[in-house]
Design a protein around this motif. Structure first.
Motif, PDB file in Angstrom:
ATOM      1  N   THR A 220       0.852  -1.186   0.000  1.00 42.80           N
ATOM      2  CA  THR A 220       0.000   0.000   0.000  1.00 42.80           C
ATOM      3  C   THR A 220       0.887   1.234   0.000  1.00 42.80           C
ATOM      4  OG1 THR A 220      -1.660  -1.190   1.303  1.00 42.80           O
ATOM      5  CG2 THR A 220      -1.887   1.207   1.162  1.00 42.80           C
ATOM      6  N   ASN A 221       0.739   2.053  -1.023  1.00 47.94           N
ATOM      7  CA  ASN A 221       1.567   3.264  -1.142  1.00 47.94           C
ATOM      8  C   ASN A 221       3.060   2.951  -0.992  1.00 47.94           C
ATOM      9  OD1 ASN A 221      -0.777   4.797  -1.403  1.00 47.94           O
ATOM     10  ND2 ASN A 221      -0.923   5.168   0.802  1.00 47.94           N
ATOM     11  N   SER A 222       3.487   1.889  -1.693  1.00 47.21           N
ATOM     12  CA  SER A 222       4.896   1.455  -1.722  1.00 47.21           C
ATOM     13  C   SER A 222       5.383   0.898  -0.388  1.00 47.21           C
ATOM     14  CB  SER A 222       5.814   2.611  -2.153  1.00 47.21           C
ATOM     15  OG  SER A 222       5.469   3.047  -3.454  1.00 47.21           O
ATOM     16  N   LYS A 223       4.497   0.686   0.580  1.00 49.02           N
ATOM     17  CA  LYS A 223       4.863   0.099   1.864  1.00 49.02           C
ATOM     18  C   LYS A 223       4.414  -1.360   1.901  1.00 49.02           C
ATOM     19  CE  LYS A 223       4.371   0.668   6.871  1.00 49.02           C
ATOM     20  NZ  LYS A 223       3.737   1.459   7.959  1.00 49.02           N
ATOM     21  N   ASP A 224       5.370  -2.270   2.155  1.00 52.97           N
ATOM     22  CA  ASP A 224       5.089  -3.705   2.146  1.00 52.97           C
ATOM     23  C   ASP A 224       4.830  -4.248   3.540  1.00 52.97           C
ATOM     24  OD1 ASP A 224       5.478  -3.633  -0.535  1.00 52.97           O
ATOM     25  OD2 ASP A 224       7.438  -4.618  -0.524  1.00 52.97           O
ATOM     26  N   SER A 225       3.927  -5.224   3.608  1.00 50.31           N
ATOM     27  CA  SER A 225       3.679  -5.976   4.846  1.00 50.31           C
ATOM     28  C   SER A 225       3.649  -7.459   4.500  1.00 50.31           C
ATOM     29  CB  SER A 225       2.353  -5.573   5.493  1.00 50.31           C
ATOM     30  OG  SER A 225       2.359  -4.221   5.871  1.00 50.31           O
ATOM     31  N   THR A 226       4.377  -8.257   5.256  1.00 50.42           N
ATOM     32  CA  THR A 226       4.387  -9.701   5.011  1.00 50.42           C
ATOM     33  C   THR A 226       3.146 -10.354   5.602  1.00 50.42           C
ATOM     34  OG1 THR A 226       6.801  -9.769   5.019  1.00 50.42           O
ATOM     35  CG2 THR A 226       5.656 -11.841   5.385  1.00 50.42           C
ATOM     36  N   VAL A 227       2.473 -11.180   4.793  1.00 47.55           N
ATOM     37  CA  VAL A 227       1.279 -11.883   5.276  1.00 47.55           C
ATOM     38  C   VAL A 227       1.393 -13.387   4.998  1.00 47.55           C
ATOM     39  CG1 VAL A 227      -0.289  -9.911   5.117  1.00 47.55           C
ATOM     40  CG2 VAL A 227       0.105 -11.333   3.101  1.00 47.55           C
ATOM     41  N   THR A 228       2.614 -13.859   4.808  1.00 42.58           N
ATOM     42  CA  THR A 228       2.820 -15.272   4.489  1.00 42.58           C
ATOM     43  C   THR A 228       2.252 -16.186   5.565  1.00 42.58           C
ATOM     44  OG1 THR A 228       4.873 -14.656   3.357  1.00 42.58           O
ATOM     45  CG2 THR A 228       4.550 -16.983   3.831  1.00 42.58           C
ATOM     46  N   ASP A 229       2.340 -15.784   6.834  1.00 46.89           N
ATOM     47  CA  ASP A 229       1.865 -16.639   7.928  1.00 46.89           C
ATOM     48  C   ASP A 229       0.354 -16.840   7.895  1.00 46.89           C
ATOM     49  OD1 ASP A 229       4.423 -16.914   8.828  1.00 46.89           O
ATOM     50  OD2 ASP A 229       4.271 -15.390  10.395  1.00 46.89           O
ATOM     51  N   LEU A 230      -0.355 -15.982   7.183  1.00 46.14           N
ATOM     52  CA  LEU A 230      -1.804 -16.135   7.070  1.00 46.14           C
ATOM     53  C   LEU A 230      -2.207 -17.169   6.031  1.00 46.14           C
ATOM     54  CD1 LEU A 230      -2.904 -12.389   7.023  1.00 46.14           C
ATOM     55  CD2 LEU A 230      -3.099 -13.963   8.936  1.00 46.14           C
ATOM     56  N   MET A 231      -1.271 -17.513   5.158  1.00 41.40           N
ATOM     57  CA  MET A 231      -1.604 -18.281   3.965  1.00 41.40           C
ATOM     58  C   MET A 231      -1.381 -19.776   4.147  1.00 41.40           C
ATOM     59  SD  MET A 231      -2.248 -15.698   1.854  1.00 41.40           S
ATOM     60  CE  MET A 231      -2.080 -16.362   0.205  1.00 41.40           C
ATOM     61  N   ASN A 232      -2.182 -20.566   3.450  1.00 41.18           N
ATOM     62  CA  ASN A 232      -1.880 -21.979   3.300  1.00 41.18           C
ATOM     63  C   ASN A 232      -0.738 -22.115   2.308  1.00 41.18           C
ATOM     64  OD1 ASN A 232      -3.760 -23.479   4.952  1.00 41.18           O
ATOM     65  ND2 ASN A 232      -5.374 -22.677   3.628  1.00 41.18           N
ATOM     66  N   ARG A 233       0.281 -22.834   2.702  1.00 38.16           N
ATOM     67  CA  ARG A 233       1.472 -22.951   1.853  1.00 38.16           C
ATOM     68  C   ARG A 233       1.215 -23.754   0.581  1.00 38.16           C
ATOM     69  NH1 ARG A 233       6.392 -20.109   2.507  1.00 38.16           N
ATOM     70  NH2 ARG A 233       6.682 -19.632   4.698  1.00 38.16           N
ATOM     71  N   PHE A 234       0.317 -24.727   0.644  1.00 39.72           N
ATOM     72  CA  PHE A 234       0.093 -25.597  -0.510  1.00 39.72           C
ATOM     73  C   PHE A 234      -1.184 -25.208  -1.242  1.00 39.72           C
ATOM     74  CE2 PHE A 234       2.946 -28.113   2.103  1.00 39.72           C
ATOM     75  CZ  PHE A 234       3.847 -28.579   1.155  1.00 39.72           C
ATOM     76  N   ASP A 235      -1.094 -25.250  -2.564  1.00 35.44           N
ATOM     77  CA  ASP A 235      -2.236 -24.995  -3.430  1.00 35.44           C
ATOM     78  C   ASP A 235      -2.351 -26.165  -4.407  1.00 35.44           C
ATOM     79  OD1 ASP A 235      -4.408 -23.618  -4.474  1.00 35.44           O
ATOM     80  OD2 ASP A 235      -3.178 -22.559  -5.962  1.00 35.44           O
ATOM     81  N   TYR A 236      -3.532 -26.359  -4.949  1.00 32.27           N
ATOM     82  CA  TYR A 236      -3.737 -27.410  -5.949  1.00 32.27           C
ATOM     83  C   TYR A 236      -4.928 -27.024  -6.809  1.00 32.27           C
ATOM     84  CZ  TYR A 236      -7.369 -28.828  -2.633  1.00 32.27           C
ATOM     85  OH  TYR A 236      -8.450 -28.837  -1.787  1.00 32.27           O
ATOM     86  N   GLY A 237      -5.008 -27.635  -7.987  1.00 37.43           N
ATOM     87  CA  GLY A 237      -6.117 -27.299  -8.867  1.00 37.43           C
ATOM     88  C   GLY A 237      -5.952 -27.913 -10.249  1.00 37.43           C
ATOM     89  N   PHE A 238      -6.751 -27.398 -11.188  1.00 32.01           N
ATOM     90  CA  PHE A 238      -6.751 -27.886 -12.561  1.00 32.01           C
ATOM     91  C   PHE A 238      -6.203 -26.815 -13.498  1.00 32.01           C
ATOM     92  CE2 PHE A 238     -10.312 -30.322 -10.657  1.00 32.01           C
ATOM     93  CZ  PHE A 238      -9.796 -31.595 -10.848  1.00 32.01           C
ATOM     94  N   VAL A 239      -5.619 -27.265 -14.600  1.00 38.42           N
ATOM     95  CA  VAL A 239      -5.115 -26.345 -15.620  1.00 38.42           C
ATOM     96  C   VAL A 239      -5.531 -26.856 -16.999  1.00 38.42           C
ATOM     97  CG1 VAL A 239      -3.153 -25.547 -14.266  1.00 38.42           C
ATOM     98  CG2 VAL A 239      -2.880 -27.540 -15.712  1.00 38.42           C
ATOM     99  N   GLY A 240      -5.701 -25.927 -17.929  1.00 40.01           N
ATOM    100  CA  GLY A 240      -6.025 -26.292 -19.302  1.00 40.01           C
ATOM    101  C   GLY A 240      -5.641 -25.170 -20.234  1.00 40.01           C
ATOM    102  N   GLY A 241      -5.232 -25.515 -21.451  1.00 37.22           N
ATOM    103  CA  GLY A 241      -4.839 -24.460 -22.372  1.00 37.22           C
ATOM    104  C   GLY A 241      -4.493 -24.995 -23.743  1.00 37.22           C
ATOM    105  N   VAL A 242      -3.936 -24.103 -24.560  1.00 36.77           N
ATOM    106  CA  VAL A 242      -3.549 -24.439 -25.934  1.00 36.77           C
ATOM    107  C   VAL A 242      -2.170 -23.856 -26.217  1.00 36.77           C
ATOM    108  CG1 VAL A 242      -5.934 -24.504 -26.764  1.00 36.77           C
ATOM    109  CG2 VAL A 242      -4.648 -22.364 -26.882  1.00 36.77           C
ATOM    110  N   GLU A 243      -1.472 -24.494 -27.153  1.00 29.79           N
ATOM    111  CA  GLU A 243      -0.203 -23.974 -27.647  1.00 29.79           C
ATOM    112  C   GLU A 243      -0.182 -24.071 -29.171  1.00 29.79           C
ATOM    113  OE1 GLU A 243       2.974 -24.767 -23.992  1.00 29.79           O
ATOM    114  OE2 GLU A 243       3.288 -25.730 -25.941  1.00 29.79           O
ATOM    115  N   ILE A 244       0.490 -23.091 -29.790  1.00 27.95           N
ATOM    116  CA  ILE A 244       0.685 -23.080 -31.239  1.00 27.95           C
ATOM    117  C   ILE A 244       2.185 -23.072 -31.501  1.00 27.95           C
ATOM    118  CG2 ILE A 244       0.279 -21.789 -33.378  1.00 27.95           C
ATOM    119  CD1 ILE A 244      -2.214 -20.612 -32.031  1.00 27.95           C
TER     120      ILE A 244
END
Length: 218
Positions: free
Chosen positions: A140-164
């Motif tokens: 916020t206004n170039s001032k950083d605050s760490t919030v890593t401790d609030l977060m779940n470290r692991f994520d999971y999910g689905f992905v889909g896409g195309v390549e040319i």
């Protein structure tokens, strides 16, 4: 006896000639070897990210970031397989009492994809991925605050896409990432100013993201 030996010689010579004619040329052999060679590649791109879910009084918006990654794809024709490792900077933005605040999350993702290549120039991709959060912070206004401790470290999910594949090893792609893991895990309890205008423990936020990228296959 001479006639028999001469006949055997002619048969052997003919068989050798036919076999030699059926063997591919060195250029054809190189082309075939290239087609069956495992593909290694690098890619870099742009992230358009957001979060799903709502919290009372929260006005959230999308954010932008970048990704960089590498992949390995065993040789195949038609249906195949790809394994990747991706660094992804993503997050979202919200209005915090009139102040625009960015939430920036750095992840390492491991997508595992099934691929289907059409005419060697177009590829469909779909699969699943797991991710590990390296760090999270608000700005916020170039001032950083760490919030890593609030977060779940692991994520999971689905992905889909195309390549040319326009020419040679160049590739251009787009992908959608749908996160299924809950973003936050517990309430903030530090005496310093509260970095988020909601109780993280009572939310069900999840990651969502669109990626556009370019890369090269070796």
């Amino acid at each position: 006896m001479r006639k028999i030996l001469f006949t055997l010689f002619m048969v052997a010579a003919s068989a050798s000639y036919i076999a030699a004619q059926s063997l591919p040329s060195s250029a054809e052999m190189k082309k075939q070897m290239d087609e069956y060679k495992p593909k290694l590649g690098l890619k870099v791109g742009y992230n358009w990210s957001y979060i799903t879910g709502n919290a009372e009084g929260l006005k959230k918006d999308n954010n932008t970031g970048f990704m960089i990654g590498a992949f390995y794809a065993p040789a195949s024709k038609g249906m195949g397989y790809r394994s990747e490792i991706i660094f992804s900077r993503q997050g979202y933005t919200f209005d915090n009492g009139g102040k625009n605040t960015d939430v920036q999350n750095d992840y390492i993702y491991l997508p595992q994809l099934t691929t289907f290549t059409i005419a060697k120039v177009f590829q469909l991709q779909a699969g699943a991925q797991i991710g590990y959060l390296l760090k999270s912070r608000t700005t916020t206004n170039s001032k950083d605050s760490t919030v890593t401790d609030l977060m779940n470290r692991f994520d999971y999910g689905f992905v889909g896409g195309v390549e040319i594949f326009p020419f040679k090893g160049l590739l251009v792609g787009g992908r959608y990432n749908l996160g299924l893991g809950k973003l936050y895990k517990k309430m903030y309890s530090s005496p310093s100013p509260f970095p988020l205008p909601f109780d993280p423990e009572k939310t069900d936020f999840k990651n969502g993201m669109v990626q556009l990228y370019v890369g090269y296959r070796f």
